[in-house]
Write a protein that holds these residues in place. Structure first.
Motif, PDB file in Angstrom:
ATOM      1  N   MET A   1      12.381  -3.827   5.453  1.00  0.00           N
ATOM      2  CA  MET A   1      11.388  -3.749   6.486  1.00  0.00           C
ATOM      3  C   MET A   1      10.025  -3.943   5.834  1.00  0.00           C
ATOM      4  SD  MET A   1      10.612  -0.954   9.423  1.00  0.00           S
ATOM      5  CE  MET A   1      12.063  -1.530  10.222  1.00  0.00           C
ATOM      6  N   ARG A   2       9.166  -4.644   6.519  1.00  0.00           N
ATOM      7  CA  ARG A   2       7.808  -4.890   6.028  1.00  0.00           C
ATOM      8  C   ARG A   2       6.831  -4.268   7.010  1.00  0.00           C
ATOM      9  NH1 ARG A   2       4.414 -10.288   6.524  1.00  0.00           N
ATOM     10  NH2 ARG A   2       2.724  -9.807   5.095  1.00  0.00           N
ATOM     11  N   LEU A   3       5.933  -3.462   6.494  1.00  0.00           N
ATOM     12  CA  LEU A   3       4.878  -2.860   7.306  1.00  0.00           C
ATOM     13  C   LEU A   3       3.537  -3.384   6.843  1.00  0.00           C
ATOM     14  CD1 LEU A   3       5.965   0.880   7.356  1.00  0.00           C
ATOM     15  CD2 LEU A   3       6.375  -0.846   9.086  1.00  0.00           C
ATOM     16  N   LEU A   4       2.676  -3.680   7.793  1.00  0.00           N
ATOM     17  CA  LEU A   4       1.298  -4.032   7.492  1.00  0.00           C
ATOM     18  C   LEU A   4       0.439  -2.843   7.892  1.00  0.00           C
ATOM     19  CD1 LEU A   4       1.243  -7.705   8.788  1.00  0.00           C
ATOM     20  CD2 LEU A   4       1.566  -6.891   6.459  1.00  0.00           C
ATOM     21  N   ALA A  24      -1.826   2.855   0.802  1.00  0.00           N
ATOM     22  CA  ALA A  24      -3.111   3.170   1.412  1.00  0.00           C
ATOM     23  C   ALA A  24      -3.333   2.305   2.652  1.00  0.00           C
ATOM     24  CB  ALA A  24      -4.241   2.940   0.414  1.00  0.00           C
ATOM     25  N   ALA A  25      -3.865   2.923   3.683  1.00  0.00           N
ATOM     26  CA  ALA A  25      -4.340   2.214   4.873  1.00  0.00           C
ATOM     27  C   ALA A  25      -5.862   2.297   4.803  1.00  0.00           C
ATOM     28  CB  ALA A  25      -3.809   2.881   6.142  1.00  0.00           C
ATOM     29  N   ILE A  26      -6.504   1.149   4.629  1.00  0.00           N
ATOM     30  CA  ILE A  26      -7.932   1.088   4.333  1.00  0.00           C
ATOM     31  C   ILE A  26      -8.656   0.316   5.433  1.00  0.00           C
ATOM     32  CG2 ILE A  26      -9.634   0.286   2.628  1.00  0.00           C
ATOM     33  CD1 ILE A  26      -7.281   0.363   0.573  1.00  0.00           C
ATOM     34  N   VAL A  30      -5.944  -5.223   4.968  1.00  0.00           N
ATOM     35  CA  VAL A  30      -4.539  -5.124   5.366  1.00  0.00           C
ATOM     36  C   VAL A  30      -3.700  -4.993   4.098  1.00  0.00           C
ATOM     37  CG1 VAL A  30      -2.609  -6.277   6.505  1.00  0.00           C
ATOM     38  CG2 VAL A  30      -4.912  -6.472   7.462  1.00  0.00           C
ATOM     39  N   ASN A  31      -2.974  -3.906   4.006  1.00  0.00           N
ATOM     40  CA  ASN A  31      -2.082  -3.644   2.892  1.00  0.00           C
ATOM     41  C   ASN A  31      -0.661  -3.773   3.406  1.00  0.00           C
ATOM     42  OD1 ASN A  31      -1.372  -2.975   0.296  1.00  0.00           O
ATOM     43  ND2 ASN A  31      -2.402  -0.995   0.293  1.00  0.00           N
ATOM     44  N   GLU A  32       0.307  -3.949   2.541  1.00  0.00           N
ATOM     45  CA  GLU A  32       1.691  -4.054   2.997  1.00  0.00           C
ATOM     46  C   GLU A  32       2.605  -3.140   2.196  1.00  0.00           C
ATOM     47  OE1 GLU A  32       3.477  -7.935   2.513  1.00  0.00           O
ATOM     48  OE2 GLU A  32       2.385  -8.274   0.672  1.00  0.00           O
ATOM     49  N   LEU A  33       3.709  -2.793   2.831  1.00  0.00           N
ATOM     50  CA  LEU A  33       4.709  -1.924   2.225  1.00  0.00           C
ATOM     51  C   LEU A  33       6.076  -2.456   2.625  1.00  0.00           C
ATOM     52  CD1 LEU A  33       5.604   0.728   0.823  1.00  0.00           C
ATOM     53  CD2 LEU A  33       5.282   1.862   3.015  1.00  0.00           C
ATOM     54  N   TRP A  34       6.968  -2.569   1.651  1.00  0.00           N
ATOM     55  CA  TRP A  34       8.327  -3.038   1.884  1.00  0.00           C
ATOM     56  C   TRP A  34       9.309  -1.926   1.547  1.00  0.00           C
ATOM     57  CZ3 TRP A  34       9.693  -8.098   3.342  1.00  0.00           C
ATOM     58  CH2 TRP A  34       8.640  -9.014   3.375  1.00  0.00           C
ATOM     59  N   PHE A  35      10.340  -1.788   2.341  1.00  0.00           N
ATOM     60  CA  PHE A  35      11.435  -0.881   2.025  1.00  0.00           C
ATOM     61  C   PHE A  35      12.673  -1.338   2.784  1.00  0.00           C
ATOM     62  CE2 PHE A  35       8.885   0.972   5.373  1.00  0.00           C
ATOM     63  CZ  PHE A  35       9.809   1.259   6.363  1.00  0.00           C
ATOM     64  N   LYS A  36      13.828  -0.875   2.357  1.00  0.00           N
ATOM     65  CA  LYS A  36      15.087  -1.278   2.980  1.00  0.00           C
ATOM     66  C   LYS A  36      15.666  -0.110   3.767  1.00  0.00           C
ATOM     67  CE  LYS A  36      19.640  -3.117   2.060  1.00  0.00           C
ATOM     68  NZ  LYS A  36      20.627  -3.515   1.083  1.00  0.00           N
TER      69      LYS A  36
END
Length: 108
Positions: A1-4, A24-26, A30-36
């Motif tokens: 899953m990818r979150l922005l 961090a949400a700044i 726009v930052n991103e985070l990936w996880f399964k």
């Protein structure tokens, strides 16, 4: 899953312990985070802001990861809310828009 991730006010640290990740949400970035998320493990995962983001930091919980169908419903609801907010305001009836009558002097 990818979150922005981004923020509208201050820096937040988006953290869900079950994913073992924090980002961090700044504001203005726009930052991103990936996880399964393994099949069959979809559901609601709880987390919180891990940065002291202000006086309401303790009221900064989050939840994420539902089924794809739940996500689509959420997206559709967000689009409907934006569309509703973009509609022009209802006209004000003429009687309600008229100024109040002027005061008259009382006889002595």
């Amino acid at each position: 899953m990818r979150l922005l991730l981004t923020s509208q006010d201050v820096i937040h640290a988006w953290w869900v312990p079950d994913f073992g990740a924090k980002r961090a949400a700044i504001p203005g970035f726009v930052n991103e985070l990936w996880f399964k998320v393994d099949p069959g493990k979809e559901g609601i995962y709880r987390g919180q802001c891990a940065a002291l983001c202000g006086r309401d930091h303790a009221s900064c919980p989050l939840s994420c990861v539902r089924t794809p169908d739940d996500f689509k419903k959420w997206v559709d609801a967000q689009k409907a809310a934006v569309k509703q907010a973009a509609l022009p305001a209802a006209p004000v009836p003429a009687a309600a828009a008229a100024p109040p009558p002027t005061a008259q002097a009382l006889p002595n």
